[in-house]
Design an enzyme around this catalytic site. Structure first.
Site, PDB file in Angstrom:
ATOM      1  N   SER A 120       0.822  -1.203   0.000  1.00 56.28           N
ATOM      2  CA  SER A 120       0.000   0.000   0.000  1.00 56.28           C
ATOM      3  C   SER A 120       0.858   1.256   0.000  1.00 56.28           C
ATOM      4  CB  SER A 120      -0.891   0.004   1.249  1.00 56.28           C
ATOM      5  OG  SER A 120      -1.505   1.257   1.448  1.00 56.28           O
ATOM      6  N   TYR A 144      -1.920   0.321  10.203  1.00 57.79           N
ATOM      7  CA  TYR A 144      -2.127  -0.353   8.918  1.00 57.79           C
ATOM      8  C   TYR A 144      -0.900  -0.203   8.036  1.00 57.79           C
ATOM      9  CZ  TYR A 144      -3.574  -1.027   4.107  1.00 57.79           C
ATOM     10  OH  TYR A 144      -3.629  -1.430   2.785  1.00 57.79           O
ATOM     11  N   LYS A 148       1.871  -3.137   6.672  1.00 56.27           N
ATOM     12  CA  LYS A 148       2.170  -3.367   5.262  1.00 56.27           C
ATOM     13  C   LYS A 148       3.669  -3.269   4.996  1.00 56.27           C
ATOM     14  CE  LYS A 148      -1.613  -4.421   3.194  1.00 56.27           C
ATOM     15  NZ  LYS A 148      -1.740  -5.732   2.510  1.00 56.27           N
TER      16      LYS A 148
END
Length: 330
Positions: A120, A144, A148
């Protein structure tokens, strides 16, 4: 190309279903593994086998890989809501980081040596001004994005010892639908929130108008989910044609759209016009995040085809499909 089967984790989800469909259109064999916690079996193409299993179950993953003689893995299964990751960081580390470690362990057991990893643009955090390249410093600002980036590190560190050939795809803002039945079921992104507001008679919200951009609203790079699916197909084909590849690529259009431009496009497409409401800017919101997709274009021959209006139009068709009982009951 030999008939080889790729295992697709998270293939019953929004992005995964588009990847599965793109693989089948290109006559590539694919098998989906999904725990169905958020995925929908109806999204999986009819000619694709679905195994209901968690990526945390290393033994079952390895058994599936061995029994189906899997040639490579496209690993999409993950939790992806930024706000939820702040509230539930341990859950995100378990699902995203431990899940990726489990996939790698299963690949090691089964002797699978090719991997396409879902990553991402969140790994960049608040990037410096200008186009974001793959060399831009990675300084994620939420759990998050951190998970990643750790997943990329895991794959990078495992690649040498396991003999992996791998490609990581750093998605920018994914939008749209390749088919009305495959729309994004979430409402945590600008496009979905805007369509929801317009359709329900409320005012779309803009988080601040004081950003250092042309119209004062935040600018983001949006990529159509069908384009993103094609990027996965390009990565699969590249890994088949090379003995060793270890690289990460930005997947974006290379063109930024402001929040106000997205709102204007939504009003053009839907024909619904409502004034927007400016609310307080979020504490850490980069003014502009736009991909430089030159590397993926040069190496994989991929580039985005769809513009903003096409993304909004397909998202609106999917929104109407999902909220019209006569259509969803078909």
């Amino acid at each position: 190309m030999n008939r080889q089967i790729w295992l697709l984790t998270g293939g019953a989800g929004y992005i995964g279903a588009h990847v599965a469909a793109a693989m089948r259109r290109a006559d590539r064999e694919v098998l989906v593994v999904d725990d169905l916690s958020t995925g929908d079996p109806a999204r999986v193409p009819a000619d694709v086998e679905l195994v209901a299993a968690s990526v945390l179950d290393t033994t079952e993953l390895a058994d599936v890989m061995k029994s189906h003689r899997i040639a490579g893995v496209i690993h999409l299964a993950a939790k992806k809501a930024v706000a939820e990751s702040v509230d539930r960081p341990l859950h995100y580390y378990q699902q995203n980081v431990h899940g990726t470690a489990s996939v790698l362990q299963a690949m090691s057991i089964a002797g699978v040596r090719r991997l396409v990893l879902s990553s991402s643009a969140a790994v960049y955090g608040v990037p410096p001004p200008g186009p974001v390249t793959e060399s831009t410093p990675t300084t994620p600002i939420n759990p998050y994005g951190v998970t990643k980036l750790i997943c990329e590190w895991l794959v990078r560190d495992a690649a040498s010892s396991l003999g992996l050939s791998w490609i990581g795809l750093r998605y920018f803002n994914v939008a749209g639908a390749g088919d009305p039945s495959l729309g994004d079921p979430g409402v945590a992104n600008l496009m979905q929130l805007t369509l929801q507001a317009l359709s329900r008679g409320s005012r779309p919200q803009v988080y601040g108008r004081g950003h250092d951009t042309q119209d004062g609203s935040c600018v983001r790079d949006y990529v159509h989910v069908a384009d993103l699916a094609d990027a996965h197909l390009a990565a699969v084909d590249h890994l088949h044609s090379r003995d060793t590849t270890r690289a990460v690529y930005n997947v974006g259009c290379g063109r930024g759209y402001s929040v106000l431009e997205v709102l204007a496009a939504a009003q053009r497409v839907t024909g619904i016009r409502r004034p927007y409401e400016v609310v307080a800017a979020r504490p850490v919101d980069p003014p502009s995040v736009v991909a430089d997709p030159a590397r993926i274009r040069a190496d994989l021959g991929w580039s985005a085809r769809y513009d903003l209006d096409a993304m909004v139009r397909s998202a609106w068709d999917a929104w109407q499909y999902a909220h019209t009982p006569a259509l969803t009951a078909r």
